[in-house]
Design a protein around this motif. Structure first.
Motif, PDB file in Angstrom:
ATOM      1  N   LYS A  83       0.843  -1.203   0.000  1.00 33.77           N
ATOM      2  CA  LYS A  83       0.000   0.000   0.000  1.00 33.77           C
ATOM      3  C   LYS A  83       0.876   1.250   0.000  1.00 33.77           C
ATOM      4  CE  LYS A  83      -3.970   1.959   2.449  1.00 33.77           C
ATOM      5  NZ  LYS A  83      -4.920   1.715   1.353  1.00 33.77           N
ATOM      6  N   LYS A  84       0.503   2.249  -0.782  1.00 33.21           N
ATOM      7  CA  LYS A  84       1.279   3.481  -0.899  1.00 33.21           C
ATOM      8  C   LYS A  84       0.569   4.624  -0.178  1.00 33.21           C
ATOM      9  CE  LYS A  84       3.615   1.012  -3.912  1.00 33.21           C
ATOM     10  NZ  LYS A  84       4.888   0.350  -3.561  1.00 33.21           N
ATOM     11  N   ILE A  85       1.324   5.338   0.647  1.00 32.85           N
ATOM     12  CA  ILE A  85       0.775   6.480   1.380  1.00 32.85           C
ATOM     13  C   ILE A  85       1.664   7.692   1.119  1.00 32.85           C
ATOM     14  CG2 ILE A  85      -0.010   7.363   3.594  1.00 32.85           C
ATOM     15  CD1 ILE A  85      -0.087   4.531   4.639  1.00 32.85           C
ATOM     16  N   ILE A  86       1.047   8.812   0.780  1.00 30.15           N
ATOM     17  CA  ILE A  86       1.782  10.033   0.459  1.00 30.15           C
ATOM     18  C   ILE A  86       1.414  11.118   1.462  1.00 30.15           C
ATOM     19  CG2 ILE A  86       2.262  11.747  -1.328  1.00 30.15           C
ATOM     20  CD1 ILE A  86       1.310   9.634  -3.382  1.00 30.15           C
ATOM     21  N   PHE A  87       2.435  11.742   2.051  1.00 30.92           N
ATOM     22  CA  PHE A  87       2.244  12.706   3.128  1.00 30.92           C
ATOM     23  C   PHE A  87       2.622  14.120   2.676  1.00 30.92           C
ATOM     24  CE2 PHE A  87       2.894   8.623   5.037  1.00 30.92           C
ATOM     25  CZ  PHE A  87       2.160   8.609   6.212  1.00 30.92           C
ATOM     26  N   PHE A  88       1.786  15.093   3.059  1.00 35.11           N
ATOM     27  CA  PHE A  88       2.042  16.500   2.776  1.00 35.11           C
ATOM     28  C   PHE A  88       2.002  17.271   4.099  1.00 35.11           C
ATOM     29  CE2 PHE A  88       0.336  14.689  -1.075  1.00 35.11           C
ATOM     30  CZ  PHE A  88       1.068  15.279  -2.094  1.00 35.11           C
ATOM     31  N   HIS A  89       3.093  17.915   4.446  1.00 31.59           N
ATOM     32  CA  HIS A  89       3.234  18.609   5.726  1.00 31.59           C
ATOM     33  C   HIS A  89       2.566  19.970   5.714  1.00 31.59           C
ATOM     34  CE1 HIS A  89       6.159  21.363   3.961  1.00 31.59           C
ATOM     35  NE2 HIS A  89       6.703  20.323   3.358  1.00 31.59           N
ATOM     36  N   GLY A  90       2.690  20.676   6.836  1.00 32.04           N
ATOM     37  CA  GLY A  90       2.096  21.991   6.985  1.00 32.04           C
ATOM     38  C   GLY A  90       3.067  23.127   6.711  1.00 32.04           C
ATOM     39  N   PHE A  91       2.580  24.339   6.876  1.00 39.22           N
ATOM     40  CA  PHE A  91       3.400  25.529   6.623  1.00 39.22           C
ATOM     41  C   PHE A  91       4.604  25.561   7.560  1.00 39.22           C
ATOM     42  CE2 PHE A  91       4.756  29.796   7.669  1.00 39.22           C
ATOM     43  CZ  PHE A  91       5.003  30.320   6.405  1.00 39.22           C
ATOM     44  N   GLY A  92       5.768  25.919   7.001  1.00 35.43           N
ATOM     45  CA  GLY A  92       6.978  26.071   7.802  1.00 35.43           C
ATOM     46  C   GLY A  92       7.639  24.760   8.177  1.00 35.43           C
ATOM     47  N   GLN A  93       7.078  23.639   7.758  1.00 34.57           N
ATOM     48  CA  GLN A  93       7.650  22.330   8.064  1.00 34.57           C
ATOM     49  C   GLN A  93       8.357  21.785   6.822  1.00 34.57           C
ATOM     50  OE1 GLN A  93       4.016  20.261   9.244  1.00 34.57           O
ATOM     51  NE2 GLN A  93       4.437  20.661  11.403  1.00 34.57           N
ATOM     52  N   ASN A  94       8.775  20.517   6.897  1.00 39.02           N
ATOM     53  CA  ASN A  94       9.270  19.808   5.728  1.00 39.02           C
ATOM     54  C   ASN A  94       8.887  18.338   5.869  1.00 39.02           C
ATOM     55  OD1 ASN A  94      11.238  18.531   7.431  1.00 39.02           O
ATOM     56  ND2 ASN A  94      12.634  20.237   7.099  1.00 39.02           N
ATOM     57  N   HIS A  95       9.436  17.479   5.033  1.00 40.30           N
ATOM     58  CA  HIS A  95       9.001  16.082   5.012  1.00 40.30           C
ATOM     59  C   HIS A  95       9.200  15.362   6.344  1.00 40.30           C
ATOM     60  CE1 HIS A  95      13.354  15.730   4.276  1.00 40.30           C
ATOM     61  NE2 HIS A  95      13.249  14.518   4.772  1.00 40.30           N
ATOM     62  N   THR A  96      10.082  15.883   7.201  1.00 41.03           N
ATOM     63  CA  THR A  96      10.355  15.216   8.477  1.00 41.03           C
ATOM     64  C   THR A  96       9.216  15.375   9.482  1.00 41.03           C
ATOM     65  OG1 THR A  96      11.501  17.144   9.417  1.00 41.03           O
ATOM     66  CG2 THR A  96      12.835  15.574   8.169  1.00 41.03           C
ATOM     67  N   ALA A  97       8.244  16.234   9.191  1.00 40.44           N
ATOM     68  CA  ALA A  97       7.141  16.480  10.130  1.00 40.44           C
ATOM     69  C   ALA A  97       6.380  15.202  10.472  1.00 40.44           C
ATOM     70  CB  ALA A  97       6.183  17.514   9.554  1.00 40.44           C
ATOM     71  N   PHE A  98       6.383  14.237   9.546  1.00 40.67           N
ATOM     72  CA  PHE A  98       5.623  13.011   9.751  1.00 40.67           C
ATOM     73  C   PHE A  98       6.497  11.818  10.152  1.00 40.67           C
ATOM     74  CE2 PHE A  98       2.485  15.255   7.109  1.00 40.67           C
ATOM     75  CZ  PHE A  98       1.315  14.941   7.773  1.00 40.67           C
ATOM     76  N   GLU A  99       7.777  12.036  10.413  1.00 34.08           N
ATOM     77  CA  GLU A  99       8.682  10.897  10.628  1.00 34.08           C
ATOM     78  C   GLU A  99       8.241   9.996  11.781  1.00 34.08           C
ATOM     79  OE1 GLU A  99      12.793  12.129  10.842  1.00 34.08           O
ATOM     80  OE2 GLU A  99      13.054  11.676   8.698  1.00 34.08           O
TER      81      GLU A  99
END
Length: 262
Positions: free
Chosen positions: A14-30
């Motif tokens: 299964k593929k899941i794609i994450f989009f962070h919030g303002f002022g963050q980057n991809h690490t926000a969901f780590e």
């Protein structure tokens, strides 16, 4: 060539794609991704939204067609046929846009305190010709802007929580530039609620909207009524503030991934 940065985690079906919030980057969901990978056989892609992290572009409006082309290249590069997308705050705007661009490939979406569902008075004003000129003027003059915010806060036009949030996100030149970029150049990604509902109902896309009852930035009462015509909608209200939504929503997301019928 994919024109945005992303990081891949796991190698599940299964593929899941994450989009962070303002002022963050991809690490926000780590941390959330780490928990999800322990519980589910998935591949996760955490994307740096334009003007954040390693995803930079020229200062010009991002058109839906441009986003569609770029995201299509990403899907082909990673051989992704279908996906679930998760967007927090500003990332919600991208999830909604991409879901309407690729509805047949969208299995499910999670909107966490999402931007892009309603437009505040300030946002609408900032995207008029005169308002945008004033917006740019204020972003270039932080002292004047701070005085204006304090005045609005004293007379009740801006709430204290919102005023504190504004002061926090605009405390550097880089942040002020980023606010101007995202408010101005992402305006074309604003989807109308009727168009969102029509698309989701036509393709029967399940949508989970997770909001916080203490969120003064994206209040539940501003979001949920806009989406109430979507048939496959599940809304969850957490005891959380805006900045707590990612962490607090992770157990629910995991439960849905394990049991899509929830």
């Amino acid at each position: 060539m994919v024109d945005f940065y992303y990081k891949k985690y796991g190698n599940g079906i299964k593929k899941i794609i994450f989009f962070h919030g303002f002022g963050q980057n991809h690490t926000a969901f780590e941390k959330s991704i780490t928990q999800i990978l322990k519980e589910s056989d998935v591949t996760c892609y955490a994307i740096d939204i334009y003007y954040h992290g390693k995803s930079q572009r020229k200062n010009r409006p991002l058109q839906l067609k441009q986003l569609e082309t770029s995201f299509q290249q990403f899907l082909e590069t990673e051989n992704v046929k279908s996906f679930t997308s998760i967007g927090y705050s500003l990332g919600g705007r991208f999830v909604l846009a991409i879901s309407t661009l690729f509805p047949q490939a969208t299995e499910c979406i999670f909107l966490l305190a999402p931007d892009g569902v309603f437009q505040s008075t300030w946002y609408r004003l900032a995207n008029t010709r005169l308002g945008n000129t004033l917006f740019k003027y204020l972003m270039d003059r932080p002292v004047v802007f701070d005085q204006l915010v304090n005045t609005f806060r004293r007379i009740g036009i801006v709430s204290k929580p919102l005023g504190r949030f504004v002061e926090t996100i605009l405390n550097s030149e880089q942040q002020r530039t980023r606010v101007y970029q995202t408010w101005t150049y992402f305006h074309s990604l604003q989807m109308k609620p009727k168009a969102i509902a029509s698309c989701f109902n036509q393709y029967q896309i399940p949508i989970h909207v997770i909001v916080g009852d203490q969120d003064r930035i994206i209040p539940p009462q501003k979001v949920l009524p806009k989406l109430n015509t979507i048939k496959h909608l599940k809304s969850v209200i957490l005891n959380a503030r805006h900045h707590q939504i990612i962490t607090e929503s992770t157990p629910y997301i995991i439960s849905v991934l394990k049991n899509p019928n929830l």
